[in-house]
Design a protein around this motif. Structure first.
Motif, PDB file in Angstrom:
ATOM      1  N   ASP A   1       0.826  -1.201   0.000  1.00  0.00           N
ATOM      2  CA  ASP A   1       0.000   0.000   0.000  1.00  0.00           C
ATOM      3  C   ASP A   1       0.865   1.257   0.000  1.00  0.00           C
ATOM      4  O   ASP A   1       2.094   1.178   0.087  1.00  0.00           O
ATOM      5  CB  ASP A   1      -0.953   0.003   1.203  1.00  0.00           C
ATOM      6  N   ILE A   2       0.200   2.388  -0.123  1.00  0.00           N
ATOM      7  CA  ILE A   2       0.856   3.672   0.104  1.00  0.00           C
ATOM      8  C   ILE A   2       0.103   4.366   1.230  1.00  0.00           C
ATOM      9  O   ILE A   2      -1.125   4.265   1.336  1.00  0.00           O
ATOM     10  CB  ILE A   2       0.889   4.554  -1.154  1.00  0.00           C
ATOM     11  N   VAL A   3       0.852   5.026   2.101  1.00  0.00           N
ATOM     12  CA  VAL A   3       0.270   5.737   3.236  1.00  0.00           C
ATOM     13  C   VAL A   3       0.671   7.203   3.097  1.00  0.00           C
ATOM     14  O   VAL A   3       1.860   7.549   3.135  1.00  0.00           O
ATOM     15  CB  VAL A   3       0.760   5.157   4.576  1.00  0.00           C
ATOM     16  N   ILE A   4      -0.322   8.056   2.926  1.00  0.00           N
ATOM     17  CA  ILE A   4      -0.084   9.461   2.618  1.00  0.00           C
ATOM     18  C   ILE A   4      -0.484  10.312   3.813  1.00  0.00           C
ATOM     19  O   ILE A   4      -1.647  10.310   4.230  1.00  0.00           O
ATOM     20  CB  ILE A   4      -0.904   9.902   1.391  1.00  0.00           C
ATOM     21  N   GLY A   5       0.462  11.049   4.376  1.00  0.00           N
ATOM     22  CA  GLY A   5       0.149  11.963   5.465  1.00  0.00           C
ATOM     23  C   GLY A   5      -0.727  13.107   4.994  1.00  0.00           C
ATOM     24  O   GLY A   5      -0.647  13.550   3.843  1.00  0.00           O
ATOM     25  N   ALA A   6      -1.573  13.599   5.880  1.00  0.00           N
ATOM     26  CA  ALA A   6      -2.549  14.615   5.504  1.00  0.00           C
ATOM     27  C   ALA A   6      -1.911  15.911   5.032  1.00  0.00           C
ATOM     28  O   ALA A   6      -2.517  16.669   4.271  1.00  0.00           O
ATOM     29  CB  ALA A   6      -3.476  14.898   6.686  1.00  0.00           C
ATOM     30  N   CYS A   7      -0.673  16.192   5.471  1.00  0.00           N
ATOM     31  CA  CYS A   7      -0.018  17.440   5.086  1.00  0.00           C
ATOM     32  C   CYS A   7       0.941  17.289   3.915  1.00  0.00           C
ATOM     33  O   CYS A   7       1.706  18.206   3.611  1.00  0.00           O
ATOM     34  CB  CYS A   7       0.708  18.046   6.291  1.00  0.00           C
ATOM     35  N   VAL A   8       0.923  16.148   3.262  1.00  0.00           N
ATOM     36  CA  VAL A   8       1.670  15.991   2.011  1.00  0.00           C
ATOM     37  C   VAL A   8       1.021  16.888   0.962  1.00  0.00           C
ATOM     38  O   VAL A   8      -0.201  16.888   0.787  1.00  0.00           O
ATOM     39  CB  VAL A   8       1.665  14.524   1.541  1.00  0.00           C
ATOM     40  N   THR A   9       1.821  17.680   0.262  1.00  0.00           N
ATOM     41  CA  THR A   9       1.269  18.578  -0.747  1.00  0.00           C
ATOM     42  C   THR A   9       1.022  17.843  -2.058  1.00  0.00           C
ATOM     43  O   THR A   9       1.534  16.743  -2.291  1.00  0.00           O
ATOM     44  CB  THR A   9       2.213  19.759  -1.020  1.00  0.00           C
ATOM     45  N   HIS A  10       0.246  18.472  -2.914  1.00  0.00           N
ATOM     46  CA  HIS A  10      -0.003  17.892  -4.239  1.00  0.00           C
ATOM     47  C   HIS A  10       1.312  17.685  -4.984  1.00  0.00           C
ATOM     48  O   HIS A  10       1.516  16.649  -5.625  1.00  0.00           O
ATOM     49  CB  HIS A  10      -0.909  18.815  -5.061  1.00  0.00           C
ATOM     50  N   ASP A  11       2.184  18.664  -4.923  1.00  0.00           N
ATOM     51  CA  ASP A  11       3.457  18.575  -5.627  1.00  0.00           C
ATOM     52  C   ASP A  11       4.305  17.429  -5.085  1.00  0.00           C
ATOM     53  O   ASP A  11       4.895  16.656  -5.854  1.00  0.00           O
ATOM     54  CB  ASP A  11       4.204  19.906  -5.490  1.00  0.00           C
ATOM     55  N   GLU A  12       4.370  17.304  -3.768  1.00  0.00           N
ATOM     56  CA  GLU A  12       5.130  16.213  -3.160  1.00  0.00           C
ATOM     57  C   GLU A  12       4.548  14.860  -3.535  1.00  0.00           C
ATOM     58  O   GLU A  12       5.288  13.898  -3.809  1.00  0.00           O
ATOM     59  CB  GLU A  12       5.153  16.382  -1.637  1.00  0.00           C
TER      60      GLU A  12
END
Length: 286
Positions: A70-81
């Protein structure tokens, strides 16, 4: 000035600190990260919260962890990141493209995944459509603990979630899928899209599609899956022309929203062409 009417701004250093501050503030407080939606509140004739809790310095919310399952994406990851982190991952192309094409470069550098999901009155959110297509799971955190729900459940309940609760992470299971994200802006330079289609398929026996996921955004007030169209193409060979014909036949499943950028009837009218574009991309014909 963005927060000229605020009573306070608390810059949280970690997740427990943020949750404690939001708990203490109750309904008068709100989390803030990129602030790209909050700063335009006066344009929408909305007020600011009395206090904000800034989340951007919390390491746990800035991570994007990618593994085989899976991938786990933090809520404050930006669109660009996010776009850079997912570049080259074929099974997650729909999400990478959604992040890379939304808004404009300046916004993409600061707008966050959590903010995109929480902007309930933002119908043209690219990430929401892509995450719906991928059957994402949303993890919520509060002082009382954590909870997980499907993104569809979250979208239905986000207006009733208790104060002091925030999105911590978004989880997407990886599968051997192909996916595409297509959108129609009126002009090229940073317009909100008139309509969005996110599509993902997994292959079964031969050329047949074992599963088909189709999400539509910006047409109605809230993005949603196109269940009837999915059902009619699942288990069959994906044909851009056939799925386009079905999309034309089923277009009445949607009631387009009227807005200053486009009337509702036009949003519905362009849907079949976007479905065809997505299918062509998935079959290597577009």
């Amino acid at each position: 000035m963005l927060l000229q009417n605020r009573e306070s701004l608390h810059v949280a250093s970690n997740l427990p600190d943020a949750l404690a501050a939001l708990h203490d503030l109750g309904p008068e407080g709100a989390p803030i990260a990129g602030a790209t939606w909050i700063m335009r509140a006066p344009i929408r004739q909305e007020g600011f919260a009395k206090a904000y809790v800034a989340l951007t310095r919390i390491p746990d919310l800035r991570q994007c962890d990618i593994n085989a399952e899976d991938i786990v994406i933090g809520a404050c990851v930006t669109h660009d990141e996010l776009a850079h982190a997912l570049a080259g991952l074929a099974d997650l192309k729909v999400l990478a493209d959604a992040a890379a094409r939304s808004a404009n470069p300046a916004i993409r550098r600061v707008a966050t995944v959590g903010g995109n999901l929480c902007s309930f009155d933002f119908a043209a959110a690219d990430l929401v459509c892509a995450l719906l297509c991928l059957d994402a799971t949303v993890e919520l955190r509060s002082r009382q603990g954590s909870d997980r729900m499907s993104i569809e459940q979250f979208l239905e309940q986000r207006l009733t979630i208790e104060p002091g609760t925030l999105i911590a992470r978004v989880i997407v299971r990886r599968r051997p899928r192909r996916s595409a994200h297509v959108r129609l802006p009126l002009r090229k330079a940073g317009d909100y899209p008139v309509a969005i289609v996110s599509m993902a398929i997994t292959s079964g026996c031969g050329d047949a599609a074992e599963t088909v996921s189709i999400a539509v955004g910006s047409v109605e007030r809230q993005a949603r899956r196109w269940a009837r169209l999915e059902a009619d193409v699942t288990g069959k060979t994906l044909s851009a022309e056939r799925i386009g014909e079905l999309a034309e036949a089923y277009a009445g499943d949607f009631t387009g929203r009227d807005d200053i950028d486009a009337p509702g009837w036009y949003r519905v009218k362009v849907l079949p062409s976007l479905v065809r574009r997505a299918a062509r991309e998935l079959t290597g014909l577009g």
